[in-house]
Design a protein around this motif. Structure first.
Motif, PDB file in Angstrom:
ATOM      1  N   ARG A 155      13.385   5.705  22.653  1.00 31.18           N
ATOM      2  CA  ARG A 155      12.117   5.581  21.919  1.00 31.18           C
ATOM      3  C   ARG A 155      11.826   6.811  21.070  1.00 31.18           C
ATOM      4  O   ARG A 155      12.114   7.935  21.476  1.00 31.18           O
ATOM      5  CB  ARG A 155      10.957   5.397  22.908  1.00 31.18           C
ATOM      6  CG  ARG A 155      10.816   3.982  23.410  1.00 31.18           C
ATOM      7  CD  ARG A 155       9.551   3.867  24.240  1.00 31.18           C
ATOM      8  NE  ARG A 155       9.455   2.567  24.880  1.00 31.18           N
ATOM      9  CZ  ARG A 155       8.785   1.529  24.365  1.00 31.18           C
ATOM     10  NH1 ARG A 155       8.137   1.659  23.226  1.00 31.18           N
ATOM     11  NH2 ARG A 155       8.757   0.378  25.004  1.00 31.18           N
ATOM     12  N   LEU A 213      20.045   7.194  31.971  1.00 27.94           N
ATOM     13  CA  LEU A 213      19.555   6.417  30.828  1.00 27.94           C
ATOM     14  C   LEU A 213      20.153   6.864  29.499  1.00 27.94           C
ATOM     15  O   LEU A 213      20.377   6.052  28.613  1.00 27.94           O
ATOM     16  CB  LEU A 213      18.030   6.459  30.789  1.00 27.94           C
ATOM     17  CG  LEU A 213      17.396   5.574  31.870  1.00 27.94           C
ATOM     18  CD1 LEU A 213      15.923   5.876  32.034  1.00 27.94           C
ATOM     19  CD2 LEU A 213      17.595   4.098  31.536  1.00 27.94           C
ATOM     20  N   ARG A 214      20.447   8.154  29.359  1.00 30.10           N
ATOM     21  CA  ARG A 214      21.042   8.580  28.084  1.00 30.10           C
ATOM     22  C   ARG A 214      22.432   7.991  27.913  1.00 30.10           C
ATOM     23  O   ARG A 214      22.796   7.522  26.843  1.00 30.10           O
ATOM     24  CB  ARG A 214      21.130  10.103  28.020  1.00 30.10           C
ATOM     25  CG  ARG A 214      19.793  10.730  27.717  1.00 30.10           C
ATOM     26  CD  ARG A 214      19.952  12.145  27.186  1.00 30.10           C
ATOM     27  NE  ARG A 214      18.659  12.798  27.290  1.00 30.10           N
ATOM     28  CZ  ARG A 214      18.251  13.451  28.366  1.00 30.10           C
ATOM     29  NH1 ARG A 214      19.054  13.575  29.404  1.00 30.10           N
ATOM     30  NH2 ARG A 214      17.054  13.979  28.400  1.00 30.10           N
ATOM     31  N   PRO A 253      14.001  -4.578  27.647  1.00 33.50           N
ATOM     32  CA  PRO A 253      13.192  -3.364  27.555  1.00 33.50           C
ATOM     33  C   PRO A 253      13.866  -2.298  26.696  1.00 33.50           C
ATOM     34  O   PRO A 253      15.084  -2.141  26.757  1.00 33.50           O
ATOM     35  CB  PRO A 253      13.076  -2.881  29.002  1.00 33.50           C
ATOM     36  CG  PRO A 253      13.757  -3.868  29.861  1.00 33.50           C
ATOM     37  CD  PRO A 253      14.424  -4.894  29.011  1.00 33.50           C
ATOM     38  N   GLY A 283      23.302   0.854  23.570  1.00 32.03           N
ATOM     39  CA  GLY A 283      22.310   0.817  22.508  1.00 32.03           C
ATOM     40  C   GLY A 283      20.904   0.991  23.024  1.00 32.03           C
ATOM     41  O   GLY A 283      20.699   1.274  24.205  1.00 32.03           O
ATOM     42  N   PRO A 284      19.922   0.837  22.138  1.00 34.84           N
ATOM     43  CA  PRO A 284      18.546   1.198  22.481  1.00 34.84           C
ATOM     44  C   PRO A 284      17.852   0.267  23.476  1.00 34.84           C
ATOM     45  O   PRO A 284      16.813   0.627  24.013  1.00 34.84           O
ATOM     46  CB  PRO A 284      17.822   1.153  21.133  1.00 34.84           C
ATOM     47  CG  PRO A 284      18.654   0.311  20.250  1.00 34.84           C
ATOM     48  CD  PRO A 284      20.061   0.465  20.713  1.00 34.84           C
ATOM     49  N   PHE A 285      18.399  -0.908  23.721  1.00 32.40           N
ATOM     50  CA  PHE A 285      17.760  -1.807  24.686  1.00 32.40           C
ATOM     51  C   PHE A 285      18.568  -1.802  25.989  1.00 32.40           C
ATOM     52  O   PHE A 285      19.797  -1.746  25.975  1.00 32.40           O
ATOM     53  CB  PHE A 285      17.665  -3.224  24.129  1.00 32.40           C
ATOM     54  CG  PHE A 285      16.736  -3.319  22.951  1.00 32.40           C
ATOM     55  CD1 PHE A 285      15.375  -3.513  23.125  1.00 32.40           C
ATOM     56  CD2 PHE A 285      17.216  -3.181  21.653  1.00 32.40           C
ATOM     57  CE1 PHE A 285      14.510  -3.569  22.043  1.00 32.40           C
ATOM     58  CE2 PHE A 285      16.365  -3.236  20.564  1.00 32.40           C
ATOM     59  CZ  PHE A 285      15.006  -3.437  20.761  1.00 32.40           C
ATOM     60  N   VAL A 286      17.837  -1.851  27.111  1.00 25.97           N
ATOM     61  CA  VAL A 286      18.514  -1.801  28.410  1.00 25.97           C
ATOM     62  C   VAL A 286      19.090  -3.168  28.740  1.00 25.97           C
ATOM     63  O   VAL A 286      18.360  -4.155  28.827  1.00 25.97           O
ATOM     64  CB  VAL A 286      17.532  -1.378  29.527  1.00 25.97           C
ATOM     65  CG1 VAL A 286      18.256  -1.316  30.860  1.00 25.97           C
ATOM     66  CG2 VAL A 286      16.910  -0.038  29.194  1.00 25.97           C
ATOM     67  N   MET A 319      10.345  -2.864  32.875  1.00 17.94           N
ATOM     68  CA  MET A 319      11.656  -2.924  33.507  1.00 17.94           C
ATOM     69  C   MET A 319      11.491  -3.670  34.842  1.00 17.94           C
ATOM     70  O   MET A 319      10.387  -3.839  35.323  1.00 17.94           O
ATOM     71  CB  MET A 319      12.226  -1.510  33.668  1.00 17.94           C
ATOM     72  CG  MET A 319      12.686  -0.941  32.312  1.00 17.94           C
ATOM     73  SD  MET A 319      12.797   0.848  32.218  1.00 17.94           S
ATOM     74  CE  MET A 319      14.371   1.187  32.942  1.00 17.94           C
ATOM     75  N   GLU A 377       4.585  -3.796  26.039  1.00 13.93           N
ATOM     76  CA  GLU A 377       5.578  -2.718  25.945  1.00 13.93           C
ATOM     77  C   GLU A 377       6.619  -2.974  24.858  1.00 13.93           C
ATOM     78  O   GLU A 377       7.472  -2.143  24.598  1.00 13.93           O
ATOM     79  CB  GLU A 377       6.276  -2.497  27.291  1.00 13.93           C
ATOM     80  CG  GLU A 377       5.543  -1.548  28.230  1.00 13.93           C
ATOM     81  CD  GLU A 377       5.583  -0.077  27.801  1.00 13.93           C
ATOM     82  OE1 GLU A 377       6.656   0.409  27.432  1.00 13.93           O
ATOM     83  OE2 GLU A 377       4.522   0.557  27.813  1.00 13.93           O
ATOM     84  N   ALA A 420       8.971   9.008  26.513  1.00 16.83           N
ATOM     85  CA  ALA A 420       9.565   9.591  25.306  1.00 16.83           C
ATOM     86  C   ALA A 420       8.860  10.900  24.985  1.00 16.83           C
ATOM     87  O   ALA A 420       9.483  11.901  24.626  1.00 16.83           O
ATOM     88  CB  ALA A 420       9.444   8.615  24.139  1.00 16.83           C
ATOM     89  N   GLY A 445       6.610   3.316  28.260  1.00 15.57           N
ATOM     90  CA  GLY A 445       7.822   3.897  27.691  1.00 15.57           C
ATOM     91  C   GLY A 445       7.512   5.052  26.756  1.00 15.57           C
ATOM     92  O   GLY A 445       8.197   6.079  26.772  1.00 15.57           O
ATOM     93  N   LEU A 495      23.499   5.331  29.318  1.00 16.39           N
ATOM     94  CA  LEU A 495      23.328   3.891  29.127  1.00 16.39           C
ATOM     95  C   LEU A 495      23.029   3.579  27.663  1.00 16.39           C
ATOM     96  O   LEU A 495      23.520   2.595  27.113  1.00 16.39           O
ATOM     97  CB  LEU A 495      22.164   3.419  30.002  1.00 16.39           C
ATOM     98  CG  LEU A 495      22.184   1.971  30.486  1.00 16.39           C
ATOM     99  CD1 LEU A 495      23.420   1.714  31.324  1.00 16.39           C
ATOM    100  CD2 LEU A 495      20.939   1.690  31.318  1.00 16.39           C
ATOM    101  N   GLU A 496      22.239   4.448  27.047  1.00 22.14           N
ATOM    102  CA  GLU A 496      21.922   4.256  25.630  1.00 22.14           C
ATOM    103  C   GLU A 496      23.185   4.409  24.775  1.00 22.14           C
ATOM    104  O   GLU A 496      23.414   3.623  23.860  1.00 22.14           O
ATOM    105  CB  GLU A 496      20.852   5.265  25.201  1.00 22.14           C
ATOM    106  CG  GLU A 496      20.366   5.054  23.780  1.00 22.14           C
ATOM    107  CD  GLU A 496      19.537   6.224  23.251  1.00 22.14           C
ATOM    108  OE1 GLU A 496      19.134   7.095  24.044  1.00 22.14           O
ATOM    109  OE2 GLU A 496      19.332   6.274  22.031  1.00 22.14           O
TER     110      GLU A 496
END
Ligand SMILES: Nc1ncnc2c1ncn2[C@@H]1O[C@H](COP(=O)(O)OP(=O)(O)OP(=O)(O)O)[C@@H](O)[C@H]1O
Ligand SMILES: [Mg+2]
Lengths: 440, 536
Positions: A123, B89-90, A117, B97-100, B289, A285, B258, B254, B92-93
């Motif tokens: 995003r 989440l920030r 995801p 990176g951009p994917f969890v 998720m 998604e 955003a 998602g 984690l990014e």
């Protein structure tokens, strides 16, 4: 990690696309298995569930000829997609095997086909206008880069002609073209021939995954994931703008229902499994854009509404996940309108950010709102007309009736022509000028 | 307490560990995925795993963590965006990176950050659990720190500290920290519950005027896709007259999250003028998720909300959508092979929901202040059919029902709240409050407004047959006025300045339309023709 492939000949039962294998050591959830029959037939499968040393396997390939004496090899790996820029220009089947006569490309990289995801904080909001060349979309239900916008069709309506028109004509704001990832699920021959011709005639690049009506049903669950893994790779590793067209999601959902029934799961609405929302979301998604990265995945799934019913679970759950919908109407089709888009139930939820000065035109919102309002009024009045007759109506009401007719015949209908956004909006202005509504 | 994996089915994993307790956390597999015990049998336990179980193998190790799923409660939550397990989440990014990525453990709060503590009491004070010890400055929010238990204070720190540092010590020798974990499934304690008596002003005219929500109350709005649930949730999050907003994006898109993040950092709280994000906490588990974490996410959200309620704040919990939570519950239940109830939902759906709603309310906190926790939840009924189990279960407990109407949404009437079917059980007290605090005309104008809308509905059927021309003058006038009410009062475009309407402006706008009706009615009686009447 296991050191070698494990092989078993302990299938205890086969039920539709499902196999039970016993006495398996350390099976892995989602692990890919290869099944070989004594007669030489082979198939691939994936582990769905493990209970002690019994593994439940879903077979993706052909199950005809499969017997309890088949040999099952456990690969210790979950399913991965081979990735490379060389996928472009190629046509594969639902198992990612080339069907265009050329040899398989050399993968540069492998990635799990389910993807991961996108972190919501990563995003970027979709907001860049895509010109499809169709007024019903561009002017009234604007599509933007990174959006997922399904086409809700019904049996017998020209969804494929409309999809083809978009695939052929879609342009980015700067005039650039898309890479199209085309995923066909359960395509009958005439549609297959039609789409292959469209793809061959395209200026831009494409990759196709084709599962035809006679090919294994379960591959319909794989093909979209292969397509999306490729799309994500092209978009986020190579910075391309990718348009993913999946047709027909109804066949996808039917395949999902088939596995669910074979697993004897409790059926939900119309027999579709309770997890269909999450499953569909795991595909839809994957559309999007990522902050600070070039590239985008835009998705146009086609859904054929069974019995023309928008509340059927397939369009319903799709509508709950996607960012709007383009609804085709049988009535407009019968009137000869192409594309037969009914703009009243249609909606692009991301339109607001994609239009206006700097994106389309400063007067876009006002024109769209006015057209919408007058057409809605005209449509309402058609019901009254059916009761009291045209003669019994006020002059201003008759004007709105005429507006609605002209709106359908002239603005929505465009046949094979491509209209740029200026032509679409100017057409709207001209129409409004001819049928001035009384001041509100 | 360690063992091995015996079986895997969807989001649930069976392990052979004994001695576990229900809802204990368990780590499974070499990837170390986190889960929670949902069923115990002799010698084995079933774990609901919060991450994708793909790739997990039988025989891999598993270990009990001897603690239930908990949130960390401390300064630093405001402005944060967490997943259903409170992973930031920030951060984690930044790390992944951009994917969890699955199996990643990240502490919810920044442990390196220094805070300033200002004590309110002194060493030697006798305190009871919940008594105020001091404040931590968190932006403009004065974050109270209270005594975790009763006793004598030996020492209180003043000045800078980090979350790992104690801010004081009790006479029993135990340190006091500004951070404490709380098990999410357990409601936080309070002294007693009070009845909701004050309105929660949302800035939405239809809500505040016709179907008011109370602080400490619960409200639901079911509606088919595209009926405006998310826009309404987000509008309320922006404009509600509360101290703290916890927004739970539960199994939705998602891109919407955003959008919310991007917008909220640029907007100000209309009541305090402070940046909106300073009062907001976001919990998000998008539809793609893992579902088990989606199930847990609303408890993570409500525990954080209760934490602020206990400081005497007015807190609003928004969740979009509770149906996705119920579906996650159904998925887990079905992989446990439980006996299903209606439409496959487990039979405990309604009791779980009721228990969740019970965590809302106005309370007298342990420290003796008054705090409130209100809930406004969206519901996504399949096919827009309200007879389905989740809507029905919600209806049994919620205090306000906003029915979102697909027909209104198709006509682009937003918010698409149906003004006949919706109701608020808080109506009498709230209307009385508005009468007393906004204007004594509130209830009278409200009665008139409803009357006009009801008359319109009756007349509409007639007009459908005879045409509007066939109606009497007074009725035609009423139809016109009702249309104005619908267009100018009930509709509220979320993308325009009109998106927020304070109660006095709400009243002024409707009063003006009603007054027009009265004036025009008088003129009609005096022989003025309907078409000659002035507009508005
Ligand atoms: N208050 C409003 N003002 C203007 N437009 C609105 C308003 N509310 C909803 N809309 C329009 O309706 C669309 C759908 O709204 P929204 O996304 O909130 O629906 P939803 O009920 O959350 O749908 P889903 O269940 O699919 O998530 C929006 O994109 C917007 O175009
Ligand atoms: Mg929504």
């Amino acid at each position: 990690m296991r050191l070698s492939e494990h092989r078993y000949r302990t299938i205890s039962s086969i039920r539709g696309p499902l196999l039970f294998v016993e006495q398996v050591f350390a099976a892995r959830m989602g692990e890919v298995v290869r099944i070989a029959c004594p007669g030489g037939e082979t198939a691939e499968g994936e582990i769905l569930k493990i209970d002690g040393d019994t593994a439940l396997i879903q077979v993706f390939g052909e199950t005809r000829g499969l017997g309890l004496d088949a040999d099952v090899a456990f690969t210790d790996a979950i399913r991965q997609a081979p990735l490379s820029a060389d996928v472009i220009g190629r046509v594969f089947n639902g198992s990612f095997i080339p069907i265009d006569g050329a040899p398989m490309f050399v993968p540069e990289q492998w990635a799990p086909i389910t993807g991961a995801p996108i972190n919501p904080t990563a995003r970027a909001r979709p907001e860049e206008f895509i010109e499809t060349g169709l007024t019903a979309i561009d002017a009234l239900n604007t599509l933007v880069k990174g959006q997922k916008l399904p086409i809700f069709s019904s049996a017998g309506l020209p969804a494929k002609e409309m999809t083809a028109a978009i695939v052929r004509n879609a342009r980015l704001a700067g005039g650039g073209a898309f890479v199209v990832v085309f995923v066909a699920l359960g395509l009958p021959h005439h549609e297959y021939a039609f789409y292959m011709q469209v793809l061959a005639g395209m200026e831009g690049d494409f990759t196709a995954f084709i599962n035809r009506a006679g090919e294994p049903v379960m591959e319909r669950l794989l093909a979209p994931r292969f397509g999306l893994a490729v799309a994500e790779h092209l978009a986020f590793a190579r910075g391309m703008d990718v348009l993913v067209v999946i047709t027909d999601m109804t066949n996808y959902c039917d395949a999902l229902r088939e596995v669910s029934t074979a697993r004897e799961e409790l059926p939900g609405r119309r027999g579709y499994p309770g997890y269909m929302y999450s499953d569909l979301a795991s595909l839809y998604e994957r559309a999007g854009r990522i902050r600070g990265m070039p590239g985008s995945v835009t998705m146009l799934p086609v859904v054929t509404m069974p019995e023309d019913d928008i509340t059927h679970p397939i369009p319903d759950l799709t509508g709950y996940i996607t960012e709007g919908q383009i609804v085709l109407s049988r009535e407009l089709h019968q009137k000869g309108v192409f594309p037969p888009v009914d703009v009243l139930p249609s909606l692009s939820r991301l339109m607001q950010r994609g239009i206006g000065s700097g994106r389309t035109r400063q007067d876009h919102r006002r024109i769209a709102d006015l057209l919408y309002k007058q057409y809605a009024k005209g449509r309402d009045l058609r019901r009254l007309e059916a009761i009291v007759g045209r003669e019994g109506m006020m002059g201003s009401d008759r004007l709105m009736l005429d507006f609605a007719d002209a709106f359908e015949r002239e603005l929505i209908h465009q046949g094979a022509a491509r209209r740029d956004i200026n032509a679409s909006l100017d057409g709207g202005i001209a129409l409004l000028g001819r049928f001035p509504a009384e001041a509100p | 307490m360690t063992g091995r994996i015996l079986g895997i089915a969807g989001p649930t994993v069976t392990v052979d560990i004994s001695g576990l307790r229900l809802y204990d956390m368990v780590r499974v597999g070499t990837a170390g995925l986190i889960g929670e015990v949902v069923r115990l049998e002799r010698g084995r336990a079933v774990v609901q795993v919060y991450e994708d179980t793909r790739g997990l193998a039988v025989n891999e190790p598993a270990a009990g963590m001897d603690a239930p799923l908990s949130v960390q409660l401390a300064p630093g939550l405001l402005g944060g965006m967490f997943d259903g397990l409170q992973r930031p989440l920030r951060r984690l990014e930044e790390l992944a990176g951009p994917f969890v990525a699955a199996g990643r453990e990240v502490f919810p709060l920044d442990r390196e950050r220094t805070w300033v503590f200002t004590p309110a009491g002194n060493a030697g004070d006798e305190v009871a659990a919940g008594d105020l010890l001091g404040h931590v400055a968190e932006g403009t929010f004065r974050h109270p720190v209270t005594a975790p238990r009763g006793g004598r204070i030996e020492r209180l720190h003043a000045g800078e500290f980090r979350l790992a540092d104690p801010i004081g010590r009790m006479a029993d020798g135990r340190d006091i920290f500004a951070i404490a974990p709380w098990p999410v499934r357990r409601p936080r304690p309070y002294r007693r519950k009070l009845s909701p008596s004050l309105p929660l002003v949302t800035g939405q005219r239809t809500i505040d005027f016709l179907f008011p929500v109370a602080r400490g109350g619960t409200a639901i709005f079911p509606g088919g896709f595209g009926t405006g649930k998310t826009i309404l949730e987000q509008s309320i999050a922006k404009f509600a007259d509360v101290d703290i907003v916890v927004y739970a994006g539960c199994g939705e898109r998602g891109n919407e999250m955003a959008e919310l993040l991007e917008e909220f950092v640029t907007l100000a709280d209309p009541w305090s003028g402070r940046p909106l994000m300073e009062r907001t906490i976001v919990v998000v588990n998008t539809s793609n998720m893992p579902v088990a974490a989606r199930e847990a996410s609303i408890y993570t959200a409500v525990s954080m909300a209760e934490y602020y309620r206990d400081m005497g704040c007015h807190v609003l919990l928004l969740a979009d959508s509770i149906s996705r939570w119920a579906e996650a519950l159904r998925e887990i239940s079905s992989s446990l092979e439980e006996m299903p109830g209606e439409e496959g939902y487990p039979t405990y759906l309604s009791s779980r929901l009721a228990a969740f709603f019970e965590r809302a309310g106005v309370v007298e906190t342990l420290g003796g202040t008054v705090g409130s926790l209100s809930m406004i939840l969206s519901v996504s009924p399949p096919g827009g059919d309200f007879t389905e189990p989740v809507t029905q279960a919600c209806l049994r407990t919620a205090g306000v029902f906003f029915m979102l109407d697909t027909a209104l949404a198709h006509r682009r009437h937003f918010p698409a709240i149906n003004w006949f079917q919706s109701y608020s059980l808080y109506e009498p007290e709230m209307v009385a409050h508005f009468d007393g605090h906004v204007s004594p005309r509130w209830s009278e104008v409200r009665r008139r407004c409803r009357e006009i809308l009801q008359r319109e509905e009756a007349l509409r059927e007639v007009a459908e047959i005879v045409g509007i021309e066939g109606l009497q003058d007074a009725d035609r006038l009423l139809m016109k006025v009702a249309e104005r009410i619908r267009h100018e009062f009930l509709s509220q475009n979320a993308y325009m300045d009109d998106a927020f309407s304070a109660p006095d402006r709400t009243l002024a706008r409707i009063a003006e339309i009603v007054a027009f009706h009265d004036r025009a009615g008088e003129q009609l009686k005096q022989g003025v023709l309907p078409d000659e009447l002035p507009r508005g």
